[in-house]
Design a protein around this motif. Structure first.
Motif, mmCIF file in Angstrom:
data_model
loop_
_atom_site.group_PDB
_atom_site.id
_atom_site.type_symbol
_atom_site.label_atom_id
_atom_site.label_comp_id
_atom_site.label_asym_id
_atom_site.label_seq_id
_atom_site.Cartn_x
_atom_site.Cartn_y
_atom_site.Cartn_z
ATOM 1 N N GLY A 203 0.823 -1.203 0.000
ATOM 2 C CA GLY A 203 0.000 0.000 0.000
ATOM 3 C C GLY A 203 0.848 1.240 0.000
ATOM 4 N N SER A 204 1.878 1.226 0.815
ATOM 5 C CA SER A 204 2.775 2.375 0.873
ATOM 6 C C SER A 204 3.440 2.596 -0.481
ATOM 7 C CB SER A 204 3.829 2.155 1.959
ATOM 8 O OG SER A 204 4.744 3.213 1.982
ATOM 9 N N SER A 205 3.825 1.488 -1.137
ATOM 10 C CA SER A 205 4.456 1.578 -2.443
ATOM 11 C C SER A 205 3.485 2.135 -3.481
ATOM 12 C CB SER A 205 4.947 0.197 -2.875
ATOM 13 O OG SER A 205 5.455 0.231 -4.180
ATOM 14 N N MET A 206 2.229 1.677 -3.432
ATOM 15 C CA MET A 206 1.216 2.154 -4.373
ATOM 16 C C MET A 206 0.937 3.634 -4.168
ATOM 17 S SD MET A 206 -0.673 1.415 -6.916
ATOM 18 C CE MET A 206 -0.760 -0.377 -6.938
ATOM 19 N N GLN A 207 0.861 4.043 -2.906
ATOM 20 C CA GLN A 207 0.631 5.457 -2.611
ATOM 21 C C GLN A 207 1.767 6.298 -3.174
ATOM 22 O OE1 GLN A 207 -0.646 6.489 1.428
ATOM 23 N NE2 GLN A 207 0.775 8.210 1.388
ATOM 24 N N GLY A 208 2.989 5.803 -3.026
ATOM 25 C CA GLY A 208 4.140 6.518 -3.572
ATOM 26 C C GLY A 208 4.059 6.630 -5.077
ATOM 27 N N ARG A 209 3.558 5.580 -5.736
ATOM 28 C CA ARG A 209 3.414 5.616 -7.189
ATOM 29 C C ARG A 209 2.381 6.649 -7.610
ATOM 30 N NH1 ARG A 209 0.217 3.454 -11.165
ATOM 31 N NH2 ARG A 209 -1.094 2.281 -9.708
ATOM 32 N N VAL A 210 1.278 6.704 -6.865
ATOM 33 C CA VAL A 210 0.235 7.684 -7.170
ATOM 34 C C VAL A 210 0.785 9.103 -7.011
ATOM 35 C CG1 VAL A 210 -2.001 8.599 -6.446
ATOM 36 C CG2 VAL A 210 -1.649 6.128 -6.537
ATOM 37 N N ILE A 211 1.509 9.346 -5.919
ATOM 38 C CA ILE A 211 2.091 10.667 -5.677
ATOM 39 C C ILE A 211 3.043 11.041 -6.810
ATOM 40 C CG2 ILE A 211 3.660 11.979 -4.193
ATOM 41 C CD1 ILE A 211 2.532 10.392 -1.813
ATOM 42 N N ALA A 212 3.934 10.110 -7.154
ATOM 43 C CA ALA A 212 4.940 10.394 -8.180
ATOM 44 C C ALA A 212 4.297 10.689 -9.534
ATOM 45 C CB ALA A 212 5.909 9.221 -8.297
ATOM 46 N N GLU A 213 3.282 9.896 -9.903
ATOM 47 C CA GLU A 213 2.638 10.076 -11.202
ATOM 48 C C GLU A 213 1.872 11.398 -11.260
ATOM 49 O OE1 GLU A 213 1.297 9.666 -15.031
ATOM 50 O OE2 GLU A 213 2.902 8.611 -13.991
ATOM 51 N N MET A 214 1.157 11.723 -10.183
ATOM 52 C CA MET A 214 0.393 12.970 -10.171
ATOM 53 C C MET A 214 1.328 14.180 -10.147
ATOM 54 S SD MET A 214 -2.858 12.156 -7.712
ATOM 55 C CE MET A 214 -3.462 13.821 -7.993
ATOM 56 N N GLN B 91 -0.229 15.035 0.469
ATOM 57 C CA GLN B 91 1.205 15.231 0.281
ATOM 58 C C GLN B 91 1.471 16.307 -0.771
ATOM 59 O OE1 GLN B 91 3.960 14.306 1.770
ATOM 60 N NE2 GLN B 91 5.272 15.307 0.261
ATOM 61 N N LEU B 92 0.712 16.260 -1.859
ATOM 62 C CA LEU B 92 0.901 17.238 -2.932
ATOM 63 C C LEU B 92 0.481 18.637 -2.488
ATOM 64 C CD1 LEU B 92 -0.307 15.079 -5.938
ATOM 65 C CD2 LEU B 92 2.036 15.732 -5.398
ATOM 66 N N GLN B 93 -0.470 18.709 -1.566
ATOM 67 C CA GLN B 93 -0.828 20.010 -0.999
ATOM 68 C C GLN B 93 0.333 20.560 -0.168
ATOM 69 O OE1 GLN B 93 -4.667 21.892 1.123
ATOM 70 N NE2 GLN B 93 -3.729 20.283 2.345
ATOM 71 N N THR B 94 1.005 19.676 0.578
ATOM 72 C CA THR B 94 2.179 20.083 1.356
ATOM 73 C C THR B 94 3.271 20.627 0.441
ATOM 74 O OG1 THR B 94 1.725 18.427 3.057
ATOM 75 C CG2 THR B 94 3.969 19.285 2.946
ATOM 76 N N GLU B 95 3.391 20.047 -0.737
ATOM 77 C CA GLU B 95 4.405 20.479 -1.703
ATOM 78 C C GLU B 95 3.982 21.727 -2.477
ATOM 79 O OE1 GLU B 95 5.515 17.243 -4.243
ATOM 80 O OE2 GLU B 95 5.801 15.864 -2.566
ATOM 81 N N GLY B 96 2.739 22.169 -2.274
ATOM 82 C CA GLY B 96 2.275 23.370 -2.951
ATOM 83 C C GLY B 96 1.725 23.141 -4.343
ATOM 84 N N LEU B 97 1.492 21.873 -4.709
ATOM 85 C CA LEU B 97 1.039 21.572 -6.067
ATOM 86 C C LEU B 97 -0.474 21.502 -6.198
ATOM 87 C CD1 LEU B 97 3.682 18.901 -7.130
ATOM 88 C CD2 LEU B 97 3.541 21.274 -7.867
ATOM 89 N N VAL B 98 -1.166 21.193 -5.119
ATOM 90 C CA VAL B 98 -2.624 21.167 -5.159
ATOM 91 C C VAL B 98 -3.171 21.955 -3.975
ATOM 92 C CG1 VAL B 98 -2.596 18.879 -6.244
ATOM 93 C CG2 VAL B 98 -2.990 19.075 -3.780
ATOM 94 N N GLU B 99 -4.426 22.347 -4.115
ATOM 95 C CA GLU B 99 -5.117 23.079 -3.057
ATOM 96 C C GLU B 99 -6.375 22.308 -2.693
ATOM 97 O OE1 GLU B 99 -7.277 27.419 -2.210
ATOM 98 O OE2 GLU B 99 -6.406 26.959 -4.176
#
Length: 228
Positions: free
Chosen positions: A15-26, A63-71
């Protein structure tokens, strides 16, 4: 056919690996412009596309919100961030500081492998500019700056730089800046000057010229944004 949904718990290694894949792709899609600024992001649609439950998608968006990429707007939705003019200015100011420092540090290191790679980068960049291949030159611009950062050999500086580049969605801005007439040729010349000073081990001048180069890029970006 949509892949079957996978229930991913936080304690599950897969699950952690899949979540990382989703984050990386988005992250890649947002930075590369496949997901436009202001675009609405649906947890359900993303979960179906990635073949996972909504949990890893929700965590990826956080995570992407933390990075400033999504709101994430409670009770409204989640959207790709639209940076304001002030935010772009502030990010470029930080880019100027970090890349200037990196150029100085690289100049102090002497003949390291990154120098050879930078020289090859400029040979390819010259050719791309000669044939007016802006897409290829945009790739080489990103590589040039990345090599300066890596060549500085400072892990803390590089970590901050990576986060900054994500927040800038830098590839989109490079394309915007290169839309200005004559900018590609001028940018290429500026790169040559920076590298010449680095090779000469003139850290002070390398830092100054790199900072001037970043400021010129920022002006080109804003000119490109205003012309849209």
């Amino acid at each position: 056919m949509t892949p079957p949904s996978v229930d991913l718990g936080s304690s599950n290694g897969a699950g952690s690996s899949m979540q990382g894949r989703v984050i990386a792709e988005m992250r890649t899609r947002i930075i590369g412009g496949q997901m436009e600024p202001g675009a609405s992001l649906s947890e359900i649609a993303l979960a179906e596309e990635f073949g996972v439950s909504r949990t890893p998608v929700r965590e990826a968006l956080k995570q992407l919100q933390t990075e400033g990429l999504v709101e994430i707007r409670p009770r409204v939705g989640t959207f790709v961030t639209i940076p304001t003019r002030r935010e772009i200015t502030e990010l470029f100011e930080m880019k100027e500081l970090l890349e200037g420092a990196a150029a100085r540090l690289l100049a102090q290191r002497g003949r390291v492998p990154e120098i050879d790679r930078l020289e090859e980068n400029l040979r390819q960049a010259d050719a791309a500019v000669d044939r007016d291949d802006r897409d290829r030159y945009a790739e080489l611009v990103q590589e040039f700056h990345d090599l300066i950062i890596v060549g500085a050999d400072n892990g803390k500086l590089e970590a901050h730089y990576r986060m900054l580049m994500n927040q800038l969605a830098y590839p989109r801005l490079v394309t915007t800046s290169l839309s200005q007439p004559g900018r590609a040729l001028q940018s290429d010349r500026e790169h040559h000057t920076v590298l010449e000073l680095i090779v000469a081990k003139d850290g002070d001048s390398a830092e100054r010229v790199m900072r001037e180069h970043v400021r010129a890029s920022r002006r080109a970006v804003f000119a490109g944004l205003q012309s849209r």
